[in-house]
Design a protein around this motif. Structure first.
Motif, PDB file in Angstrom:
ATOM      1  N   ARG A  46      -3.742   2.977  -4.390  1.00 46.78           N
ATOM      2  CA  ARG A  46      -3.397   1.978  -5.856  1.00 46.78           C
ATOM      3  C   ARG A  46      -4.741   2.050  -6.793  1.00 46.78           C
ATOM      4  O   ARG A  46      -4.954   2.384  -7.282  1.00 46.78           O
ATOM      5  N   GLU A  47      -5.747   1.737  -5.649  1.00 51.14           N
ATOM      6  CA  GLU A  47      -7.281   1.756  -5.953  1.00 51.14           C
ATOM      7  C   GLU A  47      -8.268   3.344  -6.489  1.00 51.14           C
ATOM      8  O   GLU A  47      -8.487   3.508  -6.919  1.00 51.14           O
TER       9      GLU A  47
ATOM     10  N   ALA B 279      -6.994   4.454  -9.575  1.00 51.61           N
ATOM     11  CA  ALA B 279      -7.475   4.325 -10.426  1.00 51.61           C
ATOM     12  C   ALA B 279      -9.116   5.077 -10.699  1.00 51.61           C
ATOM     13  O   ALA B 279      -8.834   4.825 -11.858  1.00 51.61           O
TER      14      ALA B 279
ATOM     15  N   SER C 134      -1.561   6.118 -19.649  1.00 59.55           N
ATOM     16  CA  SER C 134      -1.152   4.520 -19.698  1.00 59.55           C
ATOM     17  C   SER C 134      -1.279   4.268 -21.209  1.00 59.55           C
ATOM     18  O   SER C 134       0.041   3.505 -21.284  1.00 59.55           O
TER      19      SER C 134
ATOM     20  N   SER D 113       6.416   4.676  -8.386  1.00 60.31           N
ATOM     21  CA  SER D 113       5.260   4.169  -7.554  1.00 60.31           C
ATOM     22  C   SER D 113       4.484   5.014  -6.372  1.00 60.31           C
ATOM     23  O   SER D 113       3.780   4.018  -5.954  1.00 60.31           O
TER      24      SER D 113
ATOM     25  N   HIS E  24       1.939   6.086  -5.530  1.00 63.25           N
ATOM     26  CA  HIS E  24       0.505   6.292  -5.584  1.00 63.25           C
ATOM     27  C   HIS E  24       0.347   8.049  -5.298  1.00 63.25           C
ATOM     28  O   HIS E  24       0.646   7.895  -3.723  1.00 63.25           O
TER      29      HIS E  24
ATOM     30  N   HIS F  24       5.030  -1.369 -12.989  1.00 59.02           N
ATOM     31  CA  HIS F  24       3.949  -2.590 -12.581  1.00 59.02           C
ATOM     32  C   HIS F  24       3.159  -2.786 -13.736  1.00 59.02           C
ATOM     33  O   HIS F  24       2.069  -3.753 -13.269  1.00 59.02           O
TER      34      HIS F  24
ATOM     35  N   ASP G 123       1.124  -0.905 -13.570  1.00 57.88           N
ATOM     36  CA  ASP G 123      -0.479   0.345 -12.470  1.00 57.88           C
ATOM     37  C   ASP G 123      -0.468   1.610 -12.439  1.00 57.88           C
ATOM     38  O   ASP G 123       0.467   2.477 -12.907  1.00 57.88           O
TER      39      ASP G 123
ATOM     40  N   THR H 258      -1.221   5.055 -12.381  1.00 58.50           N
ATOM     41  CA  THR H 258      -0.774   6.663 -10.970  1.00 58.50           C
ATOM     42  C   THR H 258      -0.930   8.342 -11.369  1.00 58.50           C
ATOM     43  O   THR H 258      -1.426   7.984 -12.674  1.00 58.50           O
TER      44      THR H 258
END
Ligand code: ASP
Ligand code: MG
Length: 415
Positions: free
Chosen positions: A64-65, A68, A98, A106, A108, A142, A144, A146
Motif C-alpha cells: 500500500r505504501e 503511495a 483518485s 485492491s 496493490h 477503501h 487507498d 493503487t
C-alpha cells in the motif's frame, strides 16, 4: 473537432525541455480544433528511482505504501506539464487518478481499472481546458491509492479514451510506432502504418514491449483506435485498428521474440490416463505458468512431456518436478534455460497456406534447429537456442520480405 486522448511516456517528459516540447505538441492538437485530454507517465527513470528508495529502506516494502510512493512520479509530471501549458496561455488543469475517479480493484502494485468517472474531465473540457491526468494510478474501494503495474500509463490512457468515447487514443513514445520486428535487433525492420487489434495482442503477448498488454486488451474490447507514435519526430506512427480498415493487407505483419524462456522435458513417464494433468498440477501448485506444451509417445509406451516456462521460474519448476519424476519413475529431466521464442504473426495466415513451411525452411537453411513449435490461427511460434535468435529473426524477416513494401511481398504468394 475530435476528442483526442494523448499519452506521453517517461522519455517524452524526461526533462524540462521535453516537457516544453510536449506542451507544444498538445497546443498543436488544440490549434487544430481538438479537445485534448493528456495522460502522463513519470519523468524518465523516476519510477525506478522510487522503487530503489523503497528497497533501500525496507526489505519488503508494504505494498500500500509502495503505491503511495510510486504514484508521486506521475503527479510531478502532470503538474509540470500543466504549468508549461498555462505559461503558454493554454489553460490546463491537472488531476491525479483518485481525483478523477479512476476506480480499481485492491491488488496493490498491479491493480486493474474497474471504472473511470468522466464528470470532471467533461466539465473541464467544456471550459476549454486541457485536462492533464496522472497515469499509472487509481483508487480502490477503501480510498487507498493503487498503481497499475509497470507501463500502466498506457492502460490509463486507453481506459480514459474508452470511457470518453474518444475518437483516438495517441500513445507517444520514443519509437516511431510498431515495426515488423525490433529495429534494435534488425535494422531493416519496417514501420507498419496499420496493424489489427488481434495482431497487436499477439505481438505484445509474445514479447513486443511497446504497449502494456492490458492497454491492448482494453482497446480491442472497446474497439478503440490506438495510434502509437514518437514524440521525438513527426511521423504518423502506427494505427492499431480493425482488420477491415487496413488497406495494405499482408500475409504476415511481424516477428516478436522473447529471450526469457526455458525449456524442460521430462521423459520416460509412464503412459497413464491423466498423467499430463498431474504434471501440470505440480507446476501449477508452485504458481508457475506454462507456455508451450508438446508430448510424444515412445515405443516403450511411455511419454515424453516437454514444455516452456519463463526463465526466472525455471529453478522452481525443476524443484517441483524432480520429486514428481522420482515418484512416478520417470527416466530423466532434460532442461535448457537458454532458449528463446520467435513468433511470426499475421492475420493472413487464416486464409493462406504455406506460411509455416516458408518459415521452417528459412530457419533450416540457416542451420537453426527448431526445438519446439506451437501455432494458433494467426501465429507460429518456435523455440530456438538463444544464441541463434538473431540469425533466426533475420532469416524469417527476409523470407517474408518484411523489409519491403507490402505490394512487393504479395507477389511471393500469388501463384
Ligand atoms: N511510470 C510507470 C512505469 O515506469 C508507469 C508508466 O510509465 O507507464 O512503469
Ligand atoms: Mg511504456
Amino acid at each position: 473537432m475530435a476528442l483526442i486522448v494523448q499519452k506521453y511516456g517517461g522519455s517524452s517528459v524526461g526533462s524540462l525541455d521535453r516537457m516544453h516540447h510536449v506542451a507544444n505538441k498538445v497546443i498543436q492538437a488544440k490549434e487544430q480544433g481538438h479537445e485534448v485530454v493528456v495522460v502522463v507517465s513519470a519523468m524518465y527513470g523516476e519510477t525506478d528511482r522510487l522503487i530503489r528508495l523503497a528497497n533501500a529502506l525496507s526489505t519488503q516494502p508494504d505494498s500500500r505504501e509502495l503505491d503511495a510512493l510510486l504514484s508521486t512520479g506521475e503527479q510531478v509530471s502532470m503538474a509540470l506539464l500543466s504549468m508549461a501549458l498555462n505559461d503558454k496561455r493554454y489553460p490546463a488543469r491537472s488531476f491525479t487518478g483518485s481525483q478523477i475517479g479512476i476506480h480499481t480493484d485492491s491488488i496493490h502494485n498491479n491493480a486493474r481499472i474497474l471504472e473511470v468517472k468522466t464528470e470532471i474531465i467533461t466539465r473541464e473540457l467544456k471550459k476549454g481546458h486541457v485536462v492533464v491526468i496522472a497515469g499509472f494510478q487509481g483508487i480502490n474501494e477503501h480510498g487507498d491509492i493503487t498503481t497499475l503495474g509497470r507501463g500502466g500509463s498506457d492502460t490509463t490512457a486507453v481506459a480514459i479514451a474508452a470511457a470518453l468515447k474518444a475518437d483516438e487514443c495517441q500513445i507517444y513514445t520514443d519509437v516511431d510506432g510498431i515495426y515488423t520486428t525490433d529495429p534494435h535487433l534488425i535494422p531493416e525492420a519496417r514501420l507498419l502504418s496499420h496493424i489489427s487489434f488481434e495482431e497487436m495482442l499477439e505481438m505484445t503477448s509474445l514479447g513486443a514491449k511497446v504497449l502494456q498488454m492490458r492497454s491492448v486488451e482494453l482497446a480491442s474490447k472497446h474497439s478503440l483506435p490506438v495510434r502509437v507514435l514518437s514524440s521525438f519526430s513527426d511521423g504518423t506512427g502506427t494505427l492499431v485498428t480493425f482488420e477491415d480498415k487496413i488497406m495494405d493487407k499482408r500475409l504476415v505483419s511481424g516477428i516478436a521474440f522473447s529471450r526469457e524462456e526455458a525449456i524442460i522435458s521430462i521423459s520416460g513417464v509412464p503412459k497413464q490416463i491423466g498423467m499430463e494433468g498431474r504434471i501440470l498440477a505440480k507446476i501449477g501448485h508452485a504458481n508457475i505458468e506454462v507456455d508451450m506444451i508438446a508430448q510424444n509417445t515412445t515405443a516403450q509406451d511411455t511419454i515424453d512431456f516437454t514444455f516452456t516456462v519463463q526463465r526466472r521460474e525455471y529453478p522452481k519448476v525443476l524443484k517441483a518436478l524432480e520429486e514428481f519424476a522420482t515418484d512416478v519413475g520417470a527416466i530423466a529431466i532434460k532442461t535448457n534455460a537458454k532458449v528463446a521464442k520467435l513468433s511470426l504473426i499475421g492475420i493472413g495466415m487464416r486464409s493462406h497456406t504455406g506460411v509455416a513451411s516458408t518459415m521452417f525452411k528459412a530457419l533450416g537453411d540457416e542451420g537453426i534447429p527448431i526445438q519446439m513449435i506451437t501455432t494458433s490461427e494467426i501465429k507460429i511460434s518456435v523455440v530456438v537456442d538463444e544464441t541463434q535468435l538473431e540469425r533466426g529473426v533475420r532469416a524469417v524477416h527476409q523470407a517474408f520480405e518484411l523489409d519491403k513494401e507490402p505490394a512487393a511481398m504479395q507477389k511471393l504468394f500469388v501463384e
